[in-house]
Write a protein that holds these residues in place. Structure first.
Motif, PDB file in Angstrom:
ATOM      1  N   GLN A 231     -13.176   6.443  -3.921  1.00 10.04           N
ATOM      2  CA  GLN A 231     -13.000   7.520  -5.268  1.00 10.04           C
ATOM      3  C   GLN A 231     -11.962   7.812  -5.908  1.00 10.04           C
ATOM      4  OE1 GLN A 231     -15.383   7.781  -1.995  1.00 10.04           O
ATOM      5  NE2 GLN A 231     -16.218   6.733  -2.689  1.00 10.04           N
ATOM      6  N   LEU A 232     -10.644   7.308  -5.460  1.00  8.66           N
ATOM      7  CA  LEU A 232      -9.274   6.997  -5.524  1.00  8.66           C
ATOM      8  C   LEU A 232      -8.727   6.292  -4.921  1.00  8.66           C
ATOM      9  CD1 LEU A 232      -6.919   8.580  -6.967  1.00  8.66           C
ATOM     10  CD2 LEU A 232      -6.810   9.634  -4.995  1.00  8.66           C
ATOM     11  N   ILE A 233      -7.670   5.140  -5.616  1.00  5.27           N
ATOM     12  CA  ILE A 233      -7.235   4.156  -5.211  1.00  5.27           C
ATOM     13  C   ILE A 233      -5.466   4.116  -5.663  1.00  5.27           C
ATOM     14  CG2 ILE A 233      -5.955   1.717  -5.579  1.00  5.27           C
ATOM     15  CD1 ILE A 233      -9.210   1.334  -5.491  1.00  5.27           C
ATOM     16  N   TRP A 234      -4.941   4.515  -5.000  1.00  6.62           N
ATOM     17  CA  TRP A 234      -3.175   5.112  -4.626  1.00  6.62           C
ATOM     18  C   TRP A 234      -2.707   3.807  -5.086  1.00  6.62           C
ATOM     19  CZ3 TRP A 234       0.357   6.708  -7.101  1.00  6.62           C
ATOM     20  CH2 TRP A 234       2.341   6.182  -6.771  1.00  6.62           C
ATOM     21  N   LEU A 235      -1.440   2.945  -5.765  1.00  5.53           N
ATOM     22  CA  LEU A 235      -1.047   1.708  -6.161  1.00  5.53           C
ATOM     23  C   LEU A 235       0.707   2.294  -6.608  1.00  5.53           C
ATOM     24  CD1 LEU A 235      -0.756  -1.458  -5.918  1.00  5.53           C
ATOM     25  CD2 LEU A 235      -1.115  -0.914  -8.366  1.00  5.53           C
ATOM     26  N   PRO A 236       1.577   2.303  -5.476  1.00  2.00           N
ATOM     27  CA  PRO A 236       2.646   1.956  -5.475  1.00  2.00           C
ATOM     28  C   PRO A 236       3.532   0.606  -6.092  1.00  2.00           C
ATOM     29  CG  PRO A 236       2.487   1.584  -3.084  1.00  2.00           C
ATOM     30  CD  PRO A 236       1.247   1.639  -3.984  1.00  2.00           C
ATOM     31  N   ALA A 237       3.613   1.352  -6.968  1.00  4.33           N
ATOM     32  CA  ALA A 237       3.759  -0.586  -8.247  1.00  4.33           C
ATOM     33  C   ALA A 237       4.909  -0.910  -8.343  1.00  4.33           C
ATOM     34  CB  ALA A 237       2.508  -0.399  -9.470  1.00  4.33           C
ATOM     35  N   PRO A 238       5.918  -0.236  -7.770  1.00  2.72           N
ATOM     36  CA  PRO A 238       7.061  -0.750  -8.180  1.00  2.72           C
ATOM     37  C   PRO A 238       7.398  -1.562  -7.292  1.00  2.72           C
ATOM     38  CG  PRO A 238       7.687   1.649  -9.019  1.00  2.72           C
ATOM     39  CD  PRO A 238       5.772   1.414  -8.513  1.00  2.72           C
ATOM     40  N   PHE A 239       7.256  -1.530  -5.922  1.00  2.00           N
ATOM     41  CA  PHE A 239       7.300  -2.394  -4.444  1.00  2.00           C
ATOM     42  C   PHE A 239       6.243  -3.545  -4.466  1.00  2.00           C
ATOM     43  CE2 PHE A 239       7.393   2.047  -3.789  1.00  2.00           C
ATOM     44  CZ  PHE A 239       8.932   2.497  -3.588  1.00  2.00           C
ATOM     45  N   LEU A 240       5.467  -4.350  -5.292  1.00  2.00           N
ATOM     46  CA  LEU A 240       4.772  -4.918  -5.646  1.00  2.00           C
ATOM     47  C   LEU A 240       5.876  -7.019  -6.653  1.00  2.00           C
ATOM     48  CD1 LEU A 240       2.057  -3.254  -4.261  1.00  2.00           C
ATOM     49  CD2 LEU A 240       1.106  -5.418  -5.587  1.00  2.00           C
ATOM     50  N   PRO A 241       6.051  -7.361  -6.223  1.00  2.00           N
ATOM     51  CA  PRO A 241       6.491  -8.329  -7.169  1.00  2.00           C
ATOM     52  C   PRO A 241       5.266  -8.181  -7.907  1.00  2.00           C
ATOM     53  CG  PRO A 241       6.111  -9.327  -4.863  1.00  2.00           C
ATOM     54  CD  PRO A 241       5.729  -8.268  -4.563  1.00  2.00           C
TER      55      PRO A 241
END
Length: 328
Positions: A231-241
Motif C-alpha cells: 500500500q506504500l513503498i518508500w525508496l531512499p533514491a540517493p543511496f542507490l547507484p
C-alpha cells in the motif's frame, strides 16, 4: 529564548566569506560545525540557554556566525536552530554527525574517485547516525505526507496493510513508519548485512509493540518480485547507484497495489555552487546518484505512475517525490 527575526541581528551575517586565506577559513569552518553539533547534542538533555552559558568560548564561535547573539533578555538564536520537537532535534544532530564522519572518511582516503567504497565501507557510527537521522523523514512521511496522498491513509489504516522500505539501513525510518501506522507491517530490505545487524539491535531497543511490526531481510531492490502487494513503498533514491535505481523502479512499481503510492526521497537542490558540488561529490562517494526532483518525477511518469507531487521535509532534508499507480 526567542527566535531571531529575519534577517539576522545587525552586524552579523550567515554568509561565509573566504577572504584572502580561504584554506584557513575553511579549517575554522570545520571547528565551527563541531561547535554547533556539540551545542545541539548537549541541548538534547539540557536547556539550550544553559548550554550556551556553560561554554562561553564555544558560544562565541556561534556568535561570530550570527547564529547566536545576546539580547537584553538573554540569548537569542537564529531561527534555523529552532527545533519543533525533541525527536526532530535528535535526528538533526544525527544527520550532522553522519555528515562530519563521512567527511573525515573522505579526507583520509587514499583512493581517488570512490574513496568511501560506498556505504559498506562506512563505520557503524556513520550507518547509525544516518539511519537515526532518517527517522525524521519517516515521521514527516507519516504525519504530513501520507494524509495528502489520495486514499493512502485509508489503505494503511486497514488491518494487514504493508509498507516496503526499499533500502532500510539500520531501520530508523522503518520504525518511524511502524509507529505512525499502527495497523501496518513494515518490511525493510537492504543489501548490506552489517546494516541489517545494526537494524536488529535498533529494533531490540525500540518499543516492542512497534518493533514487532517491522521485519527485515537481505534483498536488493532490483530483486523485489512481489506484484500488487504494498500500500506504500518508500525508496531512499540517493543511496542507490543510478544503474540499480533504474533497474529497481519498474519492480517497485509492479509491487505496488493498484491505486497505491510510491514515495522517493531525492536530494534537495542547493542554491549555491558550493553545496551543489558537494552534493554531487557525496552522492558519488556513497555509491549513489544525484537524481533531483525533476528527474525522479520524469522517471516515475515514464513508468506510468501519475498524480505526481513533491514535498519538502525538514530543513536541509530530502525532497520527497510521490506518485500513484493507476487503479487499473
Amino acid at each position: 529564548m526567542s527566535a531571531l527575526p529575519e534577517p539576522a541581528a545587525p552586524s552579523t551575517s550567515l554568509t561565509l566569506s573566504l577572504g584572502e586565506n580561504p584554506v584557513a577559513v575553511l579549517e575554522a569552518a570545520v571547528w565551527a560545525m563541531a561547535a554547533l553539533v556539540s551545542t545541539q547534542r548537549q541541548a538534547l538533555s539540557a536547556p539550550l540557554t544553559d548550554v550556551l552559558a556553560g561554554d562561553p568560548e564555544r558560544t562565541a564561535v556561534l556568535e561570530s556566525l550570527g547564529l547566536v547573539h545576546r539580547g537584553p533578555d538573554g540569548f537569542v538564536v537564529h531561527s534555523s536552530l529552532d527545533q519543533v520537537d525533541a525527536a526532530t532535534a535528535r535526528s538533526a544532530v544525527e544527520a550532522k554527525l553522519s555528515s562530519l564522519r563521512q567527511a573525515v572518511s573522505a579526507a583520509v582516503s587514499d583512493v581517488a574517485g570512490t574513496p568511501q567504497g560506498g556505504w559498506g565501507a562506512q563505520p557503524d557510527e556513520v550507518l547509525l547516525s544516518q539511519g537515526r537521522a532518517s527517522a525524521a523523514t519517516g515521521r514527516a512521511l507519516a504525519a504530513e505526507i501520507v494524509p495528502r496522498l489520495a486514499g493512502c491513509a485509508d489503505r494503511l489504516a486497514a488491518a494487514g496493510s504493508r509498507i516496503l522500505d526499499a533500502g532500510t539501513g539500520v531501520g530508523g525510518l522503518a520504525l518511524a513508519l511502524a509507529g505512525g501506522f499502527p495497523m501496518a507491517r513494515v518490511e525493510g530490505i537492504d543489501v548490506l548485512e552489517r546494516a541489517l545487524g545494526l537494524a536488529r539491535a535498533e529494533l531490540t531497543a525500540a518499543d516492542p509493540a512497534v518493533a514487532a511490526r517491522v521485519s527485515l531481510r537481505r534483498q536488493d531492490a532490483v530483486d523485489v518480485s512481489e506484484t500488487d502487494t504494498y500500500q506504500l513503498i518508500w525508496l531512499p533514491a540517493p543511496f542507490l547507484p543510478e544503474e540499480a535505481l533504474r533497474a529497481a523502479l519498474p519492480r517497485l512499481v509492479e509491487a505496488l497495489e493498484p491505486g497505491a503510492w510510491l514515495v522517493a526521497g531525492t536530494n534537495p537542490v542547493a542554491e549555491d555552487a558550493l553545496r551543489r558540488s558537494v552534493g554531487r561529490w557525496t552522492a558519488v562517494l556513497g555509491g549513489g546518484n544525484s537524481f533531483d526532483v525533476e528527474r525522479m518525477s520524469e522517471e516515475l511518469d515514464a513508468l506510468g505512475l501519475g498524480e505526481t507531487k513533491t514535498f519538502p521535509t525538514v530543513p536541509g532534508g530530502p525532497v520527497l517525490v510521490a506518485a500513484r499507480r493507476p487503479e487499473c
